[in-house]
Design a protein around this motif. Structure first.
Motif, PDB file in Angstrom:
ATOM      1  N   ASP A 103       7.821  -9.402 -15.725  1.00 13.29           N
ATOM      2  CA  ASP A 103       8.220 -10.505 -16.248  1.00 13.29           C
ATOM      3  C   ASP A 103       9.360 -10.202 -17.662  1.00 13.29           C
ATOM      4  O   ASP A 103       9.134  -8.920 -18.278  1.00 13.29           O
ATOM      5  CB  ASP A 103       7.288 -11.205 -16.894  1.00 13.29           C
ATOM      6  CG  ASP A 103       7.547 -12.614 -17.937  1.00 13.29           C
ATOM      7  OD1 ASP A 103       7.845 -13.528 -17.086  1.00 13.29           O
ATOM      8  OD2 ASP A 103       7.428 -12.536 -18.961  1.00 13.29           O
ATOM      9  N   GLY A 150       4.025 -17.753 -20.094  1.00 12.67           N
ATOM     10  CA  GLY A 150       4.316 -18.637 -19.203  1.00 12.67           C
ATOM     11  C   GLY A 150       3.423 -18.532 -17.847  1.00 12.67           C
ATOM     12  O   GLY A 150       2.271 -18.163 -17.853  1.00 12.67           O
ATOM     13  N   GLN A 186       5.303 -26.504 -12.856  1.00 18.26           N
ATOM     14  CA  GLN A 186       6.543 -25.758 -13.473  1.00 18.26           C
ATOM     15  C   GLN A 186       6.931 -24.642 -12.367  1.00 18.26           C
ATOM     16  O   GLN A 186       6.137 -24.293 -11.638  1.00 18.26           O
ATOM     17  CB  GLN A 186       6.042 -24.771 -14.901  1.00 18.26           C
ATOM     18  CG  GLN A 186       5.782 -25.936 -15.948  1.00 18.26           C
ATOM     19  CD  GLN A 186       5.543 -25.179 -17.174  1.00 18.26           C
ATOM     20  OE1 GLN A 186       6.158 -24.027 -17.370  1.00 18.26           O
ATOM     21  NE2 GLN A 186       4.949 -25.697 -18.183  1.00 18.26           N
ATOM     22  N   ASN A 197       9.284 -21.056 -12.101  1.00 20.00           N
ATOM     23  CA  ASN A 197       9.904 -19.614 -12.734  1.00 20.00           C
ATOM     24  C   ASN A 197      10.535 -18.958 -12.077  1.00 20.00           C
ATOM     25  O   ASN A 197       9.847 -18.293 -10.984  1.00 20.00           O
ATOM     26  CB  ASN A 197       8.639 -18.846 -13.682  1.00 20.00           C
ATOM     27  CG  ASN A 197       9.231 -17.779 -14.527  1.00 20.00           C
ATOM     28  OD1 ASN A 197      10.549 -17.620 -14.525  1.00 20.00           O
ATOM     29  ND2 ASN A 197       8.494 -17.095 -15.535  1.00 20.00           N
ATOM     30  N   GLN A 249      12.532 -15.137 -11.469  1.00 24.18           N
ATOM     31  CA  GLN A 249      13.019 -14.239 -12.363  1.00 24.18           C
ATOM     32  C   GLN A 249      14.213 -13.481 -11.500  1.00 24.18           C
ATOM     33  O   GLN A 249      14.396 -13.206 -10.453  1.00 24.18           O
ATOM     34  CB  GLN A 249      11.849 -13.128 -12.326  1.00 24.18           C
ATOM     35  CG  GLN A 249      10.607 -13.826 -13.253  1.00 24.18           C
ATOM     36  CD  GLN A 249      10.395 -13.436 -14.378  1.00 24.18           C
ATOM     37  OE1 GLN A 249      11.041 -12.404 -14.946  1.00 24.18           O
ATOM     38  NE2 GLN A 249       9.577 -13.989 -15.086  1.00 24.18           N
ATOM     39  N   THR A 253      13.100 -27.182 -20.227  1.00 22.47           N
ATOM     40  CA  THR A 253      13.641 -25.760 -19.638  1.00 22.47           C
ATOM     41  C   THR A 253      13.865 -24.638 -20.575  1.00 22.47           C
ATOM     42  O   THR A 253      14.376 -24.965 -21.621  1.00 22.47           O
ATOM     43  CB  THR A 253      15.175 -26.189 -18.941  1.00 22.47           C
ATOM     44  OG1 THR A 253      14.963 -27.423 -18.164  1.00 22.47           O
ATOM     45  CG2 THR A 253      15.673 -24.883 -18.290  1.00 22.47           C
ATOM     46  N   ALA A 283      15.376 -14.776 -17.054  1.00 21.78           N
ATOM     47  CA  ALA A 283      14.168 -15.731 -16.289  1.00 21.78           C
ATOM     48  C   ALA A 283      14.765 -17.216 -16.502  1.00 21.78           C
ATOM     49  O   ALA A 283      15.042 -17.686 -17.650  1.00 21.78           O
ATOM     50  CB  ALA A 283      12.795 -15.384 -16.768  1.00 21.78           C
ATOM     51  N   ARG A 306      12.814 -20.893 -16.221  1.00 24.28           N
ATOM     52  CA  ARG A 306      11.531 -21.776 -16.557  1.00 24.28           C
ATOM     53  C   ARG A 306      11.825 -23.128 -16.699  1.00 24.28           C
ATOM     54  O   ARG A 306      12.582 -23.644 -17.666  1.00 24.28           O
ATOM     55  CB  ARG A 306      10.569 -21.328 -17.346  1.00 24.28           C
ATOM     56  CG  ARG A 306      10.229 -19.614 -17.234  1.00 24.28           C
ATOM     57  CD  ARG A 306       9.055 -19.433 -17.954  1.00 24.28           C
ATOM     58  NE  ARG A 306       9.067 -20.081 -19.282  1.00 24.28           N
ATOM     59  CZ  ARG A 306       9.477 -19.324 -20.407  1.00 24.28           C
ATOM     60  NH1 ARG A 306       9.950 -18.083 -20.196  1.00 24.28           N
ATOM     61  NH2 ARG A 306       9.241 -20.078 -21.532  1.00 24.28           N
ATOM     62  N   THR A 307      11.575 -24.084 -15.914  1.00 25.62           N
ATOM     63  CA  THR A 307      11.761 -25.518 -16.059  1.00 25.62           C
ATOM     64  C   THR A 307      10.207 -26.286 -15.408  1.00 25.62           C
ATOM     65  O   THR A 307       9.718 -25.862 -14.552  1.00 25.62           O
ATOM     66  CB  THR A 307      12.955 -26.040 -15.552  1.00 25.62           C
ATOM     67  OG1 THR A 307      13.078 -27.305 -15.835  1.00 25.62           O
ATOM     68  CG2 THR A 307      12.929 -25.898 -13.956  1.00 25.62           C
TER      69      THR A 307
END
Length: 562
Positions: free
Chosen positions: A42, A58, A76, A78, A80, A504, A557, A559-560
């Motif tokens: 991560d 997260g 959500q 994510n 990467q 986000t 990364a 994320r939203t």
């Protein structure tokens, strides 16, 4: 073509050296997993030095502490993206007085012209080994591919979570790489005796997880990791040992007057030793080996707890279970002309064939040998616990303690698809082996290390991050090697978090892991031990070795909520 095992130990048996070389190679490669554990799981955790047990990142709390999933809301996603550059360097040099049974003209450390008629080296040099690029094992192709020189780019690696409105449960899954390492070298690289091509991977492709919010302060969680594990290696094999030095003396001194001759008297007296056109020697490439093993489904689980009594303090812990596997695969050994000539020459004489029969050694060997091999492997359990402290509204410090149960790797046992009298001979070198298996001691040790992370909220949208993790070594001093170029290692990282909008977040991170090691001559019986009983596996016997491993990583990364 890769590794190799050659029958010099007993003046000749393919299976024995093939087996013991295979064992030495595989155990080193599997051990190399330690080099790449948790490096690119991560981006946010990486930039915090992996000290995130009390501050789970997260959806990737799936791995670092599944209790942190309870803090997520709604649905959500994510994604990467990683870029990884791997550098492995080794240097080989001859200490004062270096020789193997009186011979010192090892081409790895000797600058003299080959076959110049002199048995000793007049001009020593320091030889360097580097890797050309990254190798990957492709599961569906069942093959290893070499990528062009340069960084490895991976992504997008997806993860998802959902927490129904009003629920205390959060459900998630993630795809990530708990372990990944691979490389290839050029054909004439001196490091090819410790890995010409290596690929080691553990891919968690599905990880059903759950987080539960017990109350406003306490959360718990669990995840199940369904993973693919693979080990693939190619390696050349040599054995600069006293036995091979003696074999060279026989070939060049005693047998020299009788080269090209074959009669009953010579065969009776010399057991056919002088029949080969090309004899054995301590610095010759004796064979090459190509082997791969995998398991398509390797389950494990993580259990986590997170306690947040107030805004400025939190404590977390995670237990990552061991993962028991039964790896299956194939191997192919290609033998050099010298090894074939020696075995077949001895077996072609009456007294030589009788001697080989007494030892249980076949009297003839072909160019190649193929077979199947398997092993039971346990990836060690680990425990991580840590705290989060916010002395001010903007500043945060994380400290974790990490334990890994590498003591589980006391020894490896390899099982073969057929019985072999040569495995019985191998028992002379490895207690606990049988006619169809070989046990190799490791004596690894469990480790503790600390990890540190810090973050600073520069603005309401931007967070700066930094991390440091001094990693301990599970490998004892007497088991270090260039194939596993790591002792203690230092991990440094920096990162930035940017809040794009209320739903986000974007994380950026850079990191470097570096390890240096010195392996003085005759100090490690996995690389450079001398002595007549150290055939498994010391391709640089009597040489000084220096290693340096560097992994540079950049990550992004996204994320939203959706």
């Amino acid at each position: 073509m890769g590794y190799a095992m050659k029958n010099n130990n007993r003046l000749g048996r393919r299976s024995l050296l093939g087996v013991v070389a295979l064992v030495g190679m595989l155990l080193c490669a599997v051990s190399q997993a330690q080099l790449a554990t948790n490096i690119g799981v991560d981006v946010k955790a990486m930039s915090m030095g992996h000290a995130v047990t009390a501050d789970p990142p997260g959806i990737m709390a799936v791995h670092f502490n599944p209790a942190g999933l309870a803090k997520l809301d709604g649905r959500q996603i994510n994604l990467q993206f990683l870029g990884v550059d791997l550098s492995l360097e080794s240097k080989f040099s001859a200490p004062p007085g270096y020789n193997v049974f009186g011979y010192s003209d090892d081409p790895i450390v000797c600058n003299d012209a080959p076959n110049d008629g002199v048995d000793y080296c007049r001009d020593f040099k320091t030889s360097s080994s580097t890797i050309e690029g990254v190798s990957l094992y492709i599961p569906f192709l069942n093959d290893t591919v070499d990528l062009p020189p340069g960084p490895l780019l991976a992504g997008p690696l997806p993860s998802f979570s959902i927490k129904p409105a009003g629920s205390k449960f959060t459900f998630a899954t993630a795809t990530y790489l708990p372990q990944a390492a691979g490389f290839y070298r050029s054909e004439d690289d001196p490091g090819n005796y410790m890995g010409k091509r290596v690929a080691l991977e553990r891919i968690t492709y599905l990880s059903p997880s759950i987080g539960y919010q017990v109350n406003n302060e306490l959360s718990i969680g669990a995840s199940i990791g369904l993973s693919f594990q693979a080990v693939s290696l190619e390696q050349d094999f040599r054995a600069p040992n006293q036995l091979l030095g003696f074999a060279r003396t026989l070939d060049e001194s005693i047998c020299a007057p009788f080269k090209g001759e074959s009669n009953i008297a010579l065969d009776l007296i010399l057991f056919g030793i002088c029949r080969p056109e090309e004899g054995l020697g301590p610095f010759k490439n004796l064979a090459s080996l190509d082997v791969s093993m995998d398991q398509r489904l390797s389950p494990s689980y993580n259990l986590g707890v997170l306690w947040e009594p107030n805004d400025w303090f939190a404590w977390g812990a995670v237990w990552r279970s061991e993962s028991k596997m039964h790896l299956n695969g194939d191997y192919q050994i290609t033998y050099s002309k010298a090894a074939q000539d020696t075995i077949n020459g001895i077996g072609g004489s009456a007294t030589g064939a009788l001697a080989l029969a007494v030892l249980g050694i076949p009297s003839r060997v072909g160019e190649q040998e193929v077979g199947q091999v398997n092993m039971d492997l346990t990836m060690p359990a680990s425990f991580q616990t840590g705290i989060k402290i916010r002395p001010t509204d903007r500043l945060q410090f994380n400290i974790d303690a990490v334990w890994a149960d590498y003591k589980e790797w006391d020894s490896f046992t390899f099982n073969f698809d057929r019985s072999s009298t040569m495995l019985s001979l191998a028992r002379l070198f490895s207690a606990g082996s049988t006619s169809t298996s070989l046990q190799y001691p490791l004596n690894y040790q469990s480790t503790w290390n600390l990890a540190f992370g810090a973050s600073y909220d520069l603005t309401g949208r931007i967070q700066l991050r930094a991390g440091y993790e001094p990693r301990a070594s599970a490998i004892p001093d007497d088991r270090r090697s260039p194939l596993v170029p790591i002792n203690e290692a230092k991990f440094y990282s920096l990162g930035l978090g940017y809040k794009w909008d209320k739903d986000t977040d974007i994380d950026l991170g850079i990191a470097q892991l570096r390890s240096k090691d010195d392996i003085p001559a005759n100090s490690s019986c996995a690389a450079n031990c001398t002595g007549i009983d150290n055939l498994v596996y010391n391709p640089y016997a009597g040489l000084d070795i220096q290693t340096e491993a560097t992994i540079n990583i950049v990550g992004l990364a996204f994320r939203t909520k959706f």
